[in-house]
Design a protein around this motif. Sequence first.
Motif, PDB file in Angstrom:
ATOM      1  N   LEU A  86       1.292  93.746  43.224  1.00 59.75           N
ATOM      2  CA  LEU A  86       1.914  95.068  43.300  1.00 59.75           C
ATOM      3  C   LEU A  86       0.857  96.092  42.869  1.00 59.75           C
ATOM      4  CD1 LEU A  86       5.371  94.212  41.680  1.00 59.75           C
ATOM      5  CD2 LEU A  86       4.840  94.401  44.110  1.00 59.75           C
ATOM      6  N   PRO A  87      -0.060  96.446  43.780  1.00 58.28           N
ATOM      7  CA  PRO A  87      -1.164  97.331  43.396  1.00 58.28           C
ATOM      8  C   PRO A  87      -0.710  98.682  42.858  1.00 58.28           C
ATOM      9  CG  PRO A  87      -1.584  96.296  45.531  1.00 58.28           C
ATOM     10  CD  PRO A  87      -0.155  95.985  45.177  1.00 58.28           C
ATOM     11  N   HIS A  88       0.414  99.210  43.377  1.00 55.61           N
ATOM     12  CA  HIS A  88       0.885 100.511  42.913  1.00 55.61           C
ATOM     13  C   HIS A  88       1.348 100.462  41.457  1.00 55.61           C
ATOM     14  CE1 HIS A  88       4.496  98.391  44.197  1.00 55.61           C
ATOM     15  NE2 HIS A  88       5.237  99.247  43.523  1.00 55.61           N
ATOM     16  N   ARG A  89       1.661  99.234  40.977  1.00 57.88           N
ATOM     17  CA  ARG A  89       2.035  99.082  39.567  1.00 57.88           C
ATOM     18  C   ARG A  89       0.918  98.452  38.744  1.00 57.88           C
ATOM     19  NH1 ARG A  89       7.730  96.076  39.950  1.00 57.88           N
ATOM     20  NH2 ARG A  89       7.309  95.769  37.735  1.00 57.88           N
ATOM     21  N   GLY A  90      -0.171  98.074  39.419  1.00 58.95           N
ATOM     22  CA  GLY A  90      -1.326  97.532  38.712  1.00 58.95           C
ATOM     23  C   GLY A  90      -1.138  96.122  38.199  1.00 58.95           C
TER      24      GLY A  90
ATOM     25  N   GLY B 208       9.662  96.772  43.888  1.00 63.44           N
ATOM     26  CA  GLY B 208       8.313  96.674  44.435  1.00 63.44           C
ATOM     27  C   GLY B 208       8.274  96.457  45.926  1.00 63.44           C
TER      28      GLY B 208
ATOM     29  N   THR C 175      -7.286  93.432  45.938  1.00 56.66           N
ATOM     30  CA  THR C 175      -6.415  93.677  44.782  1.00 56.66           C
ATOM     31  C   THR C 175      -7.216  93.525  43.491  1.00 56.66           C
ATOM     32  OG1 THR C 175      -5.751  91.356  44.803  1.00 56.66           O
ATOM     33  CG2 THR C 175      -4.349  92.910  45.989  1.00 56.66           C
TER      34      THR C 175
END
Length: 314
Positions: A83-87, A34, A2
Amino acid sequence: MTPALEPLRRIAAYAVVSDSDGQVLLVRASPRSGTPGVWSLPGGAVDHGEDPNHTVVRETAAETGLSVAVTGLRDVLADMRALPHRGITIHTDRLIYDVIVRGGTLCDRVGQPTDLARWQSVGAAKGLPLRPFTASALGLPPDAVDVRPDEAPDFPSFYAVPGPDGLHRAQRFAAYAVATDPAGRVLLTRVADGYPGAGCWHLPGGGTDYGEQPGAALIRELLEETGQRGRLVELLGVASHRDAASLGPEGYPIDWHGVRAFYRVVVEAPAPPSVGDVGGSTSEARWFGRDELYALAAHELTEVTAEAMRAARL
């Protein structure tokens, strides 16, 4: 992995609601969240300046259609999730309350972060994907539904940002100790000059670090701030205080909102208090006998200290 996720912190409050059959009320995360499809206790983020008791009532009504009343504080805990998709990586300090239903009608929501609200037996809940804090609150083994960051990111213990009115605002979660020794003395610290409440007697403790559980943070702070090794006994309560124009060492007004958990702590082998962080917010630490404690005037104590003393029946 991450990498390069922006760290955020928030405080949230949740409801444990049971019916006459022993079922518990859960809400399901929608595709807008999320963790879509995962179930949790109803609740959500504490707004700036909002008392968490009000948060849990407001959020439960919004997510379930039910009006509830708080009957007690069950637990306080913290967790991190990435939450990698939201950074982003989020540290959340979670206040878990017991509540009762006053009325209303259970309803679902469309296009919101949670889309279903259902009564579930604890046995049925065990077969659902649960947020780890929800599983813990229900006495169930936690599921691995959250992605944890590789390590806690660097994040300042004090973080002020411009508010909508242009005034800087800060919301901070902290843990404090009502610490006693075998002789029944109570340990207090004095707030240093230049800090809000300067000269007042305060509880030992302070802000928790990113990724840190409040109980562990408190024992660490107690040792660093006063030189005492303590044992956590019980959670006494949570205090929420707002100072709309606090003045501290920053030199400019800050709309300050502090949410503080306070615990009963026993120091089995008391030592002469010593302030480890010289030049910080604590100028002195001292053991008070009961008579000395009772002799202190109300204006000599900080708000959270007075509230915690009442909760501890001191």
